[in-house]
Scaffold this motif. Structure first.
Motif, short mmCIF file in Angstrom:
data_model
loop_
_atom_site.label_atom_id
_atom_site.label_comp_id
_atom_site.label_asym_id
_atom_site.label_seq_id
_atom_site.Cartn_x
_atom_site.Cartn_y
_atom_site.Cartn_z
N SER A 79 0.84 -1.19 0.00
CA SER A 79 0.00 0.00 0.00
C SER A 79 0.88 1.24 0.00
O SER A 79 1.86 1.32 0.75
N GLU A 108 -5.12 5.87 -2.42
CA GLU A 108 -4.31 4.69 -2.66
C GLU A 108 -3.67 4.77 -4.04
O GLU A 108 -4.36 4.91 -5.05
N GLN A 165 -1.12 2.38 -4.90
CA GLN A 165 -0.61 1.06 -5.23
C GLN A 165 -1.60 0.27 -6.08
O GLN A 165 -2.80 0.25 -5.82
N TYR A 166 -1.07 -0.36 -7.13
CA TYR A 166 -1.86 -1.27 -7.97
C TYR A 166 -2.23 -2.50 -7.16
O TYR A 166 -1.38 -3.08 -6.48
N LYS A 167 -3.48 -2.91 -7.19
CA LYS A 167 -3.96 -3.95 -6.29
C LYS A 167 -3.63 -5.37 -6.74
O LYS A 167 -3.61 -6.29 -5.93
N SER A 168 -3.34 -5.57 -8.02
CA SER A 168 -3.12 -6.94 -8.52
C SER A 168 -1.67 -7.39 -8.41
O SER A 168 -1.37 -8.56 -8.66
N ARG A 188 4.60 -0.63 -8.91
CA ARG A 188 3.35 -0.92 -9.63
C ARG A 188 2.26 -0.01 -9.05
O ARG A 188 1.80 -0.20 -7.93
N SER A 193 -1.39 2.47 -9.47
CA SER A 193 -2.73 2.46 -10.03
C SER A 193 -2.83 3.45 -11.19
O SER A 193 -2.64 4.66 -11.00
N ARG A 194 -3.16 2.95 -12.37
CA ARG A 194 -3.27 3.83 -13.54
C ARG A 194 -4.51 4.71 -13.47
O ARG A 194 -4.62 5.70 -14.21
N SER A 195 -5.45 4.38 -12.60
CA SER A 195 -6.63 5.24 -12.46
C SER A 195 -6.31 6.50 -11.65
O SER A 195 -7.06 7.47 -11.69
#
Length: 206
Positions: free
Chosen positions: A53, A60, A62-65, A133, A135-137
Motif C-alpha cells: 500500500s 491509494e 498502489q496497484y492492487k493486482s 506498480r 494504479s493507472r486510475s
C-alpha cells in the motif's frame, strides 16, 4: 558486489493541502506501517518486504493486482526496523536474504522513500531492478508507447509485444536512454510519483 541508491518521491499537486498524520512506524504483526507526517503512508509485508500500500493523502496509489518490490519480489526475507541516531530520527527497514540486502529509509515530513540495495555474488540474478506498480486510475500520465492494453503477442521474451495490426510496444520504453533518465515517473491530477536516481543507482557487472 553492487550497492545501488535511489529515492522514490511523492509530489503533491499545489492545490491539495497535506494532512498532518504524525511521523511514526508501527506494526500489526505481519506488516510494517510507516507514516511520514506529511500525507504519505507506506505499508510493507514483514515476510517479504513487498510494498502493498502507498497512500498519499488517503488516496491509494498502489496497484492492487501486484505489489511493489525488487524484480518479481524477494520471496522470504529476514526484516527488521530501527530508528537511527541522526538528528532527523530516520527510520530504517532492512530486508535480507542470501546475497541481497534491501534498505528503506524514511524521514519525518518527507514524502520520500530512500532506498539502497546491496547485492553480492551469493545470489545470481539476470537483472536487478525495482518495480513500482501504481494504479493507472490515479497516476494517469504513463507513456503510451509502454502501455500494453490490447498488445498480447509476444515478440521478444514477452518484453516486446505486438497487437493484431503488428504494432509493437514494450513496457520498458521511455524514449530516453535509461542511464540518462535520472528522474522519471508519472503523475495524475492530485499527485506525482518519481524515481530520483543517484549515480550509484544503475547496476554494473559483479
Amino acid at each position: 558486489m553492487r550497492l545501488l541508491y535511489a529515492a522514490f518521491a511523492f509530489i503533491l499537486a499545489p492545490f491539495i493541502s497535506a494532512e498532518e498524520l504524525g511521523y511514526s512506524a508501527t506494526s500489526d504483526g505481519s506488516k510494517w506501517i510507516i507514516t511520514s507526517g506529511s500525507g504519505l503512508v507506506v505499508t510493507m509485508l514483514r515476510s517479504s518486504c513487498d510494498i502493498v500500500s502507498l497512500k498519499y493523502n488517503n488516496q491509494e496509489l498502489q496497484y492492487k493486482s501486484a505489489n511493489t518490490h525488487i524484480n518479481s519480489g524477494l520471496g522470504s526475507v529476514t526484516s527488521s526496523i530501527k530508528t537511527l541516531s541522526d538528528a532527523k530520527k530516520t527510520i530504517q527497514i532492512t530486508c535480507s536474504k542470501t546475497g541481497l540486502t534491501q534498505y528503506y529509509f524514511f524521514r519525518p515530513n518527507e514524502n520520500m522513500i530512500y532506498m539502497g540495495t546491496y547485492h553480492s555474488k551469493d545470489l545470481q540474478l539476470p537483472e536487478l531492478r525495482f518495480l513500482a506498480r501504481l494504479s493507472r486510475s490515479v497516476v494517469t500520465s504513463g507513456i503510451t508507447a509502454a502501455a500494453l492494453d490490447g498488445f498480447d503477442v509476444a515478440v521478444e521474451a514477452e518484453d516486446v509485444v505486438a497487437n493484431s495490426a503488428g504494432i509493437t510496444r514494450s513496457k520498458f520504453y521511455s524514449g530516453v536512454p535509461h542511464i540518462d533518465d535520472t528522474i522519471h515517473g508519472a503523475f495524475g491530477s492530485k499527485v506525482g510519483v518519481y524515481f530520483v536516481m543517484s549515480p550509484q543507482a544503475y547496476e554494473t557487472s559483479i
